[in-house]
Design a protein around this motif. Structure first.
Motif, PDB file in Angstrom:
ATOM      1  N   SER A 152       0.924  -1.328   0.043  1.00 44.50           N
ATOM      2  CA  SER A 152      -0.144  -0.154   0.046  1.00 44.50           C
ATOM      3  C   SER A 152       0.729   1.188  -0.155  1.00 44.50           C
ATOM      4  O   SER A 152       0.634   2.044  -0.816  1.00 44.50           O
ATOM      5  N   MET A 153       1.838   1.108   0.725  1.00 47.57           N
ATOM      6  CA  MET A 153       2.851   2.273   0.928  1.00 47.57           C
ATOM      7  C   MET A 153       3.604   2.621  -0.416  1.00 47.57           C
ATOM      8  O   MET A 153       3.860   3.925  -0.713  1.00 47.57           O
ATOM      9  N   THR A 154       3.679   1.517  -1.216  1.00 48.04           N
ATOM     10  CA  THR A 154       4.393   1.870  -2.587  1.00 48.04           C
ATOM     11  C   THR A 154       3.344   2.281  -3.303  1.00 48.04           C
ATOM     12  O   THR A 154       3.724   3.369  -4.244  1.00 48.04           O
ATOM     13  N   ASP A 155       2.194   1.789  -3.470  1.00 43.50           N
ATOM     14  CA  ASP A 155       1.118   2.131  -4.385  1.00 43.50           C
ATOM     15  C   ASP A 155       0.906   3.788  -4.052  1.00 43.50           C
ATOM     16  O   ASP A 155       0.135   4.226  -5.137  1.00 43.50           O
ATOM     17  N   ASP A 198      12.087  -2.393   3.171  1.00 44.70           N
ATOM     18  CA  ASP A 198      12.454  -1.163   2.255  1.00 44.70           C
ATOM     19  C   ASP A 198      11.368  -0.942   1.397  1.00 44.70           C
ATOM     20  O   ASP A 198      10.473  -1.646   0.777  1.00 44.70           O
ATOM     21  N   ILE A 199      10.916   0.498   1.151  1.00 48.23           N
ATOM     22  CA  ILE A 199       9.935   0.787   0.176  1.00 48.23           C
ATOM     23  C   ILE A 199      10.630   1.187  -1.067  1.00 48.23           C
ATOM     24  O   ILE A 199      11.688   2.262  -0.917  1.00 48.23           O
ATOM     25  N   SER A 200      10.391   0.961  -2.208  1.00 45.04           N
ATOM     26  CA  SER A 200      10.858   1.485  -3.269  1.00 45.04           C
ATOM     27  C   SER A 200       9.891   2.187  -4.664  1.00 45.04           C
ATOM     28  O   SER A 200       8.719   1.830  -4.313  1.00 45.04           O
ATOM     29  N   PHE A 201      10.276   3.257  -5.091  1.00 46.70           N
ATOM     30  CA  PHE A 201       9.440   3.820  -5.992  1.00 46.70           C
ATOM     31  C   PHE A 201      10.165   4.310  -7.148  1.00 46.70           C
ATOM     32  O   PHE A 201      11.308   4.395  -7.517  1.00 46.70           O
ATOM     33  N   HIS A 202       9.346   4.373  -8.539  1.00 47.35           N
ATOM     34  CA  HIS A 202       9.519   4.784  -9.537  1.00 47.35           C
ATOM     35  C   HIS A 202      10.012   6.437  -9.675  1.00 47.35           C
ATOM     36  O   HIS A 202       9.050   7.085  -9.773  1.00 47.35           O
ATOM     37  N   ASP A 203      11.329   6.419  -9.725  1.00 53.82           N
ATOM     38  CA  ASP A 203      11.719   8.178  -9.577  1.00 53.82           C
ATOM     39  C   ASP A 203      10.968   8.813 -10.793  1.00 53.82           C
ATOM     40  O   ASP A 203      10.568  10.126 -10.149  1.00 53.82           O
ATOM     41  N   PRO A 204      10.785   8.663 -11.813  1.00 55.10           N
ATOM     42  CA  PRO A 204      10.012   9.492 -12.900  1.00 55.10           C
ATOM     43  C   PRO A 204       8.656  10.029 -12.308  1.00 55.10           C
ATOM     44  O   PRO A 204       8.037  11.030 -12.390  1.00 55.10           O
ATOM     45  N   GLU A 205       7.995   8.989 -11.450  1.00 51.21           N
ATOM     46  CA  GLU A 205       6.703   9.300 -10.939  1.00 51.21           C
ATOM     47  C   GLU A 205       6.648  10.270  -9.887  1.00 51.21           C
ATOM     48  O   GLU A 205       5.957  11.232  -9.901  1.00 51.21           O
ATOM     49  N   PHE A 206       7.592  10.220  -9.134  1.00 52.86           N
ATOM     50  CA  PHE A 206       8.172  11.003  -7.886  1.00 52.86           C
ATOM     51  C   PHE A 206       8.485  12.332  -8.639  1.00 52.86           C
ATOM     52  O   PHE A 206       7.833  13.339  -8.098  1.00 52.86           O
ATOM     53  N   HIS A 207       9.411  12.312  -9.559  1.00 55.71           N
ATOM     54  CA  HIS A 207       9.957  13.533 -10.001  1.00 55.71           C
ATOM     55  C   HIS A 207       8.914  14.484 -10.828  1.00 55.71           C
ATOM     56  O   HIS A 207       8.619  15.671 -10.707  1.00 55.71           O
ATOM     57  N   LYS A 208       7.975  13.430 -11.566  1.00 56.25           N
ATOM     58  CA  LYS A 208       6.962  14.515 -12.485  1.00 56.25           C
ATOM     59  C   LYS A 208       6.216  15.235 -11.581  1.00 56.25           C
ATOM     60  O   LYS A 208       5.507  16.269 -11.906  1.00 56.25           O
TER      61      LYS A 208
END
Ligand code: NAD
Ligand code: ZN
Ligand code: ZN
Length: 338
Positions: free
Chosen positions: A241-244, A264-274
Protein backbone atom coordinates in the motif's frame (compact mmCIF):
# COMPACT_ATOMS: atom_id res chain seq x y z
CA UNK A 1 0.84 -2.53 43.77
CA UNK A 2 -0.91 -4.51 41.09
CA UNK A 3 -0.03 -4.53 37.42
CA UNK A 4 0.39 -6.72 34.38
CA UNK A 5 3.86 -7.66 33.16
CA UNK A 6 4.54 -8.98 29.66
CA UNK A 7 7.15 -11.51 30.84
CA UNK A 8 8.05 -12.89 27.44
CA UNK A 9 6.49 -13.40 24.03
CA UNK A 10 2.84 -14.43 24.45
CA UNK A 11 2.97 -14.42 28.26
CA UNK A 12 1.35 -11.85 30.52
CA UNK A 13 1.26 -12.16 34.32
CA UNK A 14 -0.94 -10.26 36.76
CA UNK A 15 1.24 -9.42 39.78
CA UNK A 16 0.47 -7.67 43.07
CA UNK A 17 4.00 -6.89 44.21
CA UNK A 18 5.25 -4.39 41.63
CA UNK A 19 7.48 -1.78 43.32
CA UNK A 20 5.77 1.54 44.06
CA UNK A 21 7.06 4.34 41.78
CA UNK A 22 9.83 6.48 43.27
CA UNK A 23 8.89 10.07 42.47
CA UNK A 24 11.56 12.66 41.59
CA UNK A 25 10.69 16.31 42.48
CA UNK A 26 9.88 17.12 38.83
CA UNK A 27 7.55 14.14 38.57
CA UNK A 28 3.99 13.37 39.61
CA UNK A 29 2.55 10.05 40.72
CA UNK A 30 -0.53 9.20 38.67
CA UNK A 31 -3.14 6.66 39.73
CA UNK A 32 -3.85 4.99 36.40
CA UNK A 33 -7.54 4.57 35.52
CA UNK A 34 -7.51 3.74 31.79
CA UNK A 35 -5.01 2.04 29.52
CA UNK A 36 -5.75 2.00 25.79
CA UNK A 37 -4.46 -1.02 23.89
CA UNK A 38 -2.98 -0.57 20.44
CA UNK A 39 -1.15 -2.38 17.68
CA UNK A 40 2.18 -1.73 19.39
CA UNK A 41 1.01 -3.74 22.42
CA UNK A 42 -0.26 -6.57 20.21
CA UNK A 43 3.06 -6.69 18.34
CA UNK A 44 5.03 -6.67 21.61
CA UNK A 45 2.91 -9.55 22.94
CA UNK A 46 3.34 -11.53 19.71
CA UNK A 47 7.10 -10.86 19.56
CA UNK A 48 6.82 -8.85 16.35
CA UNK A 49 8.10 -5.58 17.82
CA UNK A 50 11.74 -5.04 16.76
CA UNK A 51 14.26 -4.22 19.51
CA UNK A 52 11.75 -5.07 22.24
CA UNK A 53 13.09 -6.29 25.61
CA UNK A 54 11.14 -8.48 28.07
CA UNK A 55 9.96 -8.35 30.80
CA UNK A 56 8.08 -5.12 30.14
CA UNK A 57 5.03 -3.38 31.60
CA UNK A 58 3.08 -2.27 28.51
CA UNK A 59 0.72 0.69 28.29
CA UNK A 60 1.30 4.07 26.66
CA UNK A 61 -2.28 5.35 26.12
CA UNK A 62 -2.83 6.50 29.67
CA UNK A 63 -5.38 8.42 31.71
CA UNK A 64 -5.50 8.76 35.47
CA UNK A 65 -5.70 11.00 38.51
CA UNK A 66 -2.83 12.95 40.11
CA UNK A 67 -1.95 11.36 43.44
CA UNK A 68 1.28 13.19 44.37
CA UNK A 69 2.72 16.38 42.87
CA UNK A 70 4.78 19.39 43.95
CA UNK A 71 3.60 22.97 43.21
CA UNK A 72 4.09 23.41 39.46
CA UNK A 73 3.79 25.99 36.68
CA UNK A 74 0.92 24.12 35.04
CA UNK A 75 -1.13 24.48 38.23
CA UNK A 76 -1.85 20.76 38.38
CA UNK A 77 -3.02 19.51 41.76
CA UNK A 78 -3.73 16.27 43.58
CA UNK A 79 -7.07 14.92 42.35
CA UNK A 80 -6.81 16.41 38.84
CA UNK A 81 -7.62 14.09 35.97
CA UNK A 82 -4.75 13.87 33.46
CA UNK A 83 -3.61 12.29 30.24
CA UNK A 84 0.04 11.31 29.81
CA UNK A 85 2.30 12.23 26.89
CA UNK A 86 4.25 8.95 26.87
CA UNK A 87 7.22 10.05 24.75
CA UNK A 88 10.23 10.59 27.02
CA UNK A 89 12.60 12.75 24.98
CA UNK A 90 16.13 13.80 25.95
CA UNK A 91 15.68 17.56 25.51
CA UNK A 92 19.22 18.08 24.19
CA UNK A 93 19.56 16.27 20.83
CA UNK A 94 19.23 18.03 17.50
CA UNK A 95 15.57 17.04 17.12
CA UNK A 96 14.64 18.15 20.64
CA UNK A 97 16.54 21.44 20.24
CA UNK A 98 14.49 22.08 17.11
CA UNK A 99 11.23 21.45 18.97
CA UNK A 100 10.74 18.04 17.34
CA UNK A 101 10.63 16.16 20.63
CA UNK A 102 8.43 13.54 18.92
CA UNK A 103 11.43 12.17 16.99
CA UNK A 104 14.16 12.57 19.65
CA UNK A 105 17.28 10.56 18.75
CA UNK A 106 17.18 8.93 22.20
CA UNK A 107 13.39 8.48 22.38
CA UNK A 108 12.04 6.29 25.17
CA UNK A 109 8.34 5.61 24.93
CA UNK A 110 6.52 4.43 28.06
CA UNK A 111 5.40 0.84 27.63
CA UNK A 112 7.78 0.28 24.72
CA UNK A 113 11.39 1.16 25.60
CA UNK A 114 10.71 1.62 29.34
CA UNK A 115 7.97 0.32 31.62
CA UNK A 116 4.55 1.80 30.89
CA UNK A 117 1.28 2.28 32.70
CA UNK A 118 -0.46 -1.10 32.89
CA UNK A 119 -0.28 -0.83 36.68
CA UNK A 120 -1.95 1.03 39.49
CA UNK A 121 0.53 3.90 39.71
CA UNK A 122 3.29 5.45 37.63
CA UNK A 123 5.66 8.41 38.11
CA UNK A 124 5.95 10.70 35.08
CA UNK A 125 7.46 14.16 34.55
CA UNK A 126 4.91 16.93 35.21
CA UNK A 127 5.88 18.32 31.78
CA UNK A 128 4.32 15.18 30.23
CA UNK A 129 0.87 15.67 31.77
CA UNK A 130 -2.19 17.21 30.17
CA UNK A 131 -5.08 18.43 32.33
CA UNK A 132 -8.24 16.60 31.30
CA UNK A 133 -10.76 17.46 34.03
CA UNK A 134 -13.27 18.33 31.29
CA UNK A 135 -12.93 14.95 29.56
CA UNK A 136 -14.08 11.44 30.36
CA UNK A 137 -11.34 8.99 31.30
CA UNK A 138 -11.86 7.19 27.98
CA UNK A 139 -11.43 10.46 26.08
CA UNK A 140 -8.28 11.24 28.07
CA UNK A 141 -6.77 7.83 27.25
CA UNK A 142 -7.72 8.21 23.57
CA UNK A 143 -5.84 11.51 23.29
CA UNK A 144 -2.60 9.70 22.48
CA UNK A 145 -3.70 7.62 19.46
CA UNK A 146 -5.71 10.61 18.17
CA UNK A 147 -2.67 12.88 18.62
CA UNK A 148 -0.75 10.61 16.22
CA UNK A 149 -3.35 11.60 13.61
CA UNK A 150 -3.20 15.25 14.64
CA UNK A 151 0.56 15.25 14.18
CA UNK A 152 0.34 13.71 10.71
CA UNK A 153 -2.31 16.24 9.68
CA UNK A 154 -0.31 19.18 11.05
CA UNK A 155 2.83 17.95 9.34
CA UNK A 156 1.05 17.67 6.00
CA UNK A 157 -0.04 21.31 6.15
CA UNK A 158 -3.54 20.14 5.12
CA UNK A 159 -5.75 23.17 4.55
CA UNK A 160 -9.48 23.65 4.89
CA UNK A 161 -11.18 22.68 1.62
CA UNK A 162 -8.33 20.41 0.47
CA UNK A 163 -9.01 16.74 -0.18
CA UNK A 164 -7.05 14.15 1.78
CA UNK A 165 -6.90 10.48 0.89
CA UNK A 166 -6.36 8.41 4.04
CA UNK A 167 -5.34 4.82 3.34
CA UNK A 168 -5.97 2.46 6.26
CA UNK A 169 -9.03 2.78 8.50
CA UNK A 170 -7.57 1.31 11.69
CA UNK A 171 -7.42 3.33 14.93
CA UNK A 172 -4.54 5.42 13.60
CA UNK A 173 -6.05 6.13 10.17
CA UNK A 174 -9.40 6.93 11.79
CA UNK A 175 -7.62 9.52 13.94
CA UNK A 176 -6.05 11.05 10.81
CA UNK A 177 -9.49 11.21 9.21
CA UNK A 178 -11.16 12.75 12.26
CA UNK A 179 -8.46 15.39 12.64
CA UNK A 180 -8.48 16.13 8.88
CA UNK A 181 -12.26 16.68 9.09
CA UNK A 182 -11.74 18.90 12.13
CA UNK A 183 -9.38 20.94 9.97
CA UNK A 184 -12.15 21.42 7.38
CA UNK A 185 -10.75 19.08 4.74
CA UNK A 186 -12.65 16.60 2.54
CA UNK A 187 -11.68 13.03 3.38
CA UNK A 188 -11.56 10.02 1.09
CA UNK A 189 -10.98 6.79 3.02
CA UNK A 190 -9.37 3.70 1.46
CA UNK A 191 -9.16 0.23 2.98
CA UNK A 192 -9.37 -3.40 1.94
CA UNK A 193 -12.00 -4.11 4.58
CA UNK A 194 -15.60 -3.13 3.75
CA UNK A 195 -16.74 -2.96 7.38
CA UNK A 196 -13.81 -0.67 8.24
CA UNK A 197 -14.84 1.55 5.32
CA UNK A 198 -18.39 1.69 6.68
CA UNK A 199 -16.96 2.77 10.04
CA UNK A 200 -14.85 5.45 8.29
CA UNK A 201 -18.02 6.88 6.72
CA UNK A 202 -20.08 6.59 9.84
CA UNK A 203 -17.63 7.47 12.62
CA UNK A 204 -15.02 9.68 10.91
CA UNK A 205 -17.57 11.26 8.53
CA UNK A 206 -15.41 10.35 5.51
CA UNK A 207 -16.93 11.98 2.42
CA UNK A 208 -16.17 9.02 0.16
CA UNK A 209 -14.68 5.55 0.46
CA UNK A 210 -12.61 3.44 -1.92
CA UNK A 211 -12.05 -0.30 -1.63
CA UNK A 212 -8.36 -0.91 -2.39
CA UNK A 213 -9.25 -4.32 -3.79
CA UNK A 214 -11.44 -2.81 -6.56
CA UNK A 215 -9.73 -0.41 -9.03
CA UNK A 216 -8.31 1.90 -6.34
CA UNK A 217 -6.95 4.53 -8.74
CA UNK A 218 -10.30 4.80 -10.52
CA UNK A 219 -12.04 4.99 -7.17
CA UNK A 220 -9.79 7.79 -5.92
CA UNK A 221 -10.31 9.80 -9.12
CA UNK A 222 -14.08 9.26 -9.01
CA UNK A 223 -14.17 10.37 -5.38
CA UNK A 224 -12.39 13.63 -6.17
CA UNK A 225 -13.95 15.01 -9.35
CA UNK A 226 -11.46 13.27 -11.66
CA UNK A 227 -8.37 14.69 -9.94
CA UNK A 228 -5.90 13.11 -7.56
CA UNK A 229 -5.91 14.43 -3.97
CA UNK A 230 -3.16 16.86 -2.97
CA UNK A 231 -2.52 15.06 0.32
CA UNK A 232 -2.27 11.29 0.83
CA UNK A 233 -1.76 9.64 4.22
CA UNK A 234 -0.84 5.98 4.45
CA UNK A 235 -1.76 4.44 7.80
CA UNK A 236 -1.79 0.79 6.80
CA UNK A 237 1.61 -0.51 7.87
CA UNK A 238 1.51 -2.41 4.57
CA UNK A 239 4.51 -2.09 2.22
CA UNK A 240 2.47 -2.72 -0.92
CA UNK A 241 0.00 0.00 0.00
CA UNK A 242 2.81 2.40 0.90
CA UNK A 243 4.37 1.81 -2.52
CA UNK A 244 1.07 2.20 -4.38
CA UNK A 245 0.36 5.42 -2.45
CA UNK A 246 2.88 7.30 -4.64
CA UNK A 247 0.44 6.86 -7.53
CA UNK A 248 -2.50 8.45 -5.70
CA UNK A 249 -0.94 11.84 -4.87
CA UNK A 250 -1.54 14.84 -7.13
CA UNK A 251 1.20 16.75 -8.91
CA UNK A 252 2.67 19.10 -6.30
CA UNK A 253 1.19 16.96 -3.55
CA UNK A 254 2.35 15.52 -0.23
CA UNK A 255 2.53 11.88 0.80
CA UNK A 256 2.70 11.23 4.55
CA UNK A 257 3.69 7.85 5.96
CA UNK A 258 1.89 7.60 9.28
CA UNK A 259 2.14 3.83 9.30
CA UNK A 260 5.47 2.08 9.35
CA UNK A 261 6.77 -1.20 8.09
CA UNK A 262 9.92 -3.23 8.66
CA UNK A 263 10.82 -3.27 4.98
CA UNK A 264 12.35 -1.22 2.20
CA UNK A 265 9.99 0.88 0.11
CA UNK A 266 11.00 1.61 -3.46
CA UNK A 267 9.40 3.92 -5.98
CA UNK A 268 9.75 4.74 -9.64
CA UNK A 269 11.66 8.02 -9.64
CA UNK A 270 10.03 9.52 -12.77
CA UNK A 271 6.62 9.30 -11.02
CA UNK A 272 8.07 11.04 -7.95
CA UNK A 273 9.90 13.63 -10.05
CA UNK A 274 7.12 14.56 -12.43
CA UNK A 275 4.78 15.13 -9.49
CA UNK A 276 7.41 17.08 -7.52
CA UNK A 277 6.08 15.07 -4.61
CA UNK A 278 6.91 15.75 -0.96
CA UNK A 279 7.34 12.53 1.03
CA UNK A 280 7.12 12.83 4.83
CA UNK A 281 7.48 10.52 7.78
CA UNK A 282 5.27 11.17 10.79
CA UNK A 283 6.29 9.86 14.19
CA UNK A 284 4.50 10.18 17.52
CA UNK A 285 3.20 13.63 18.46
CA UNK A 286 4.03 16.74 20.48
CA UNK A 287 2.04 18.63 23.12
CA UNK A 288 0.72 20.90 20.36
CA UNK A 289 -0.85 17.86 18.67
CA UNK A 290 -2.49 16.73 21.94
CA UNK A 291 -3.89 20.25 22.25
CA UNK A 292 -5.34 20.05 18.73
CA UNK A 293 -7.14 16.87 19.76
CA UNK A 294 -8.49 18.64 22.87
CA UNK A 295 -9.85 21.39 20.61
CA UNK A 296 -11.43 18.86 18.24
CA UNK A 297 -13.02 17.00 21.16
CA UNK A 298 -14.35 20.28 22.57
CA UNK A 299 -15.83 21.11 19.16
CA UNK A 300 -17.76 17.84 19.41
CA UNK A 301 -16.69 16.15 16.19
CA UNK A 302 -15.01 13.06 17.68
CA UNK A 303 -17.10 10.36 19.35
CA UNK A 304 -14.66 8.51 21.60
CA UNK A 305 -17.59 6.49 22.96
CA UNK A 306 -17.80 4.56 19.68
CA UNK A 307 -14.03 4.53 19.04
CA UNK A 308 -13.71 2.37 22.17
CA UNK A 309 -15.22 -0.92 21.05
CA UNK A 310 -13.95 -3.33 23.74
CA UNK A 311 -13.11 -3.06 27.43
CA UNK A 312 -11.89 -5.13 30.38
CA UNK A 313 -10.95 -4.67 34.02
CA UNK A 314 -7.26 -5.14 34.85
CA UNK A 315 -8.08 -8.53 36.41
CA UNK A 316 -9.74 -9.78 33.20
CA UNK A 317 -7.34 -8.26 30.66
CA UNK A 318 -5.08 -11.28 30.21
CA UNK A 319 -7.98 -13.57 29.30
CA UNK A 320 -9.49 -11.01 26.93
CA UNK A 321 -6.28 -10.03 25.16
CA UNK A 322 -6.12 -13.13 22.93
CA UNK A 323 -9.69 -12.52 21.73
CA UNK A 324 -8.84 -8.91 20.89
CA UNK A 325 -6.15 -10.21 18.52
CA UNK A 326 -8.70 -12.02 16.34
CA UNK A 327 -9.84 -10.07 13.25
CA UNK A 328 -13.44 -11.23 13.74
CA UNK A 329 -13.50 -9.37 17.07
CA UNK A 330 -13.36 -6.16 14.97
CA UNK A 331 -11.54 -4.24 17.68
CA UNK A 332 -10.95 -0.56 17.00
CA UNK A 333 -9.84 0.41 20.50
CA UNK A 334 -9.78 -1.82 23.57
CA UNK A 335 -9.61 -0.09 26.94
CA UNK A 336 -8.38 -1.57 30.23
CA UNK A 337 -9.92 -0.09 33.39
CA UNK A 338 -8.51 0.09 36.90
N1 NAD B 1 3.17 7.50 13.36
C1 NAD B 1 3.25 6.89 14.52
O1 NAD B 1 3.93 7.35 15.43
C2 NAD B 1 2.47 5.64 14.76
C3 NAD B 1 1.95 5.36 16.03
C4 NAD B 1 1.21 4.20 16.21
C5 NAD B 1 1.03 3.33 15.13
N2 NAD B 1 1.60 3.63 13.93
C6 NAD B 1 1.48 2.75 12.77
O2 NAD B 1 0.32 3.10 12.05
C7 NAD B 1 -0.11 1.98 11.29
C8 NAD B 1 -1.59 1.76 11.50
O3 NAD B 1 -1.85 1.40 12.85
P1 NAD B 1 -3.28 0.81 13.26
O4 NAD B 1 -3.18 0.48 14.69
O5 NAD B 1 -4.37 1.70 12.79
O6 NAD B 1 -3.26 -0.54 12.38
P2 NAD B 1 -4.41 -1.57 11.98
O7 NAD B 1 -3.71 -2.77 11.49
O8 NAD B 1 -5.42 -1.68 13.06
O9 NAD B 1 -5.13 -0.86 10.76
C9 NAD B 1 -4.59 -0.87 9.46
C10 NAD B 1 -5.74 -0.71 8.46
O10 NAD B 1 -5.16 -0.72 7.16
C11 NAD B 1 -5.90 -1.56 6.33
N3 NAD B 1 -5.03 -2.09 5.27
C12 NAD B 1 -4.08 -3.06 5.37
N4 NAD B 1 -3.49 -3.27 4.18
C13 NAD B 1 -4.07 -2.42 3.30
C14 NAD B 1 -3.89 -2.15 1.92
N5 NAD B 1 -2.99 -2.83 1.18
N6 NAD B 1 -4.65 -1.20 1.35
C15 NAD B 1 -5.58 -0.52 2.07
N7 NAD B 1 -5.80 -0.74 3.39
C16 NAD B 1 -5.06 -1.67 3.99
C17 NAD B 1 -6.45 -2.66 7.25
O11 NAD B 1 -7.60 -3.29 6.72
C18 NAD B 1 -6.75 -1.86 8.52
O12 NAD B 1 -8.07 -1.36 8.54
C19 NAD B 1 0.79 0.82 11.72
O13 NAD B 1 1.82 0.69 10.79
C20 NAD B 1 1.33 1.28 13.06
O14 NAD B 1 2.56 0.70 13.36
C21 NAD B 1 2.29 4.76 13.73
ZN1 ZN C 1 -0.74 3.30 20.83
ZN1 ZN D 1 16.21 14.35 22.09
Amino acid sequence: MRGIVCEEIERFRLVDDLPEPARAPWEAVIAIKRIGICGTDLHAFKGRQPFFAYPRVLGHELAGVVEEIDPNEAGLQVGDRVSVIPYMHCGTCIACRGGKTNCCTAMKVLGVHIDGGMRERIAVPVTHLIATNDLTLDQAAALEPLAIGAHAVRRSGLASGETALVIGGGPIGLGVMALAKARGARVVAMDVNASRLAFCRDWARADATVNALEDPLGGVLAANGGELPSVVFDATGNARSMTDAFGYAAHGGRLVYVGLVGADISFHDPEFHKRELTLMGSRNATREDFERVLEALAAGGIDVGRYVTHRAALDDMIGRFETWLKPEAQVIKAMVEI
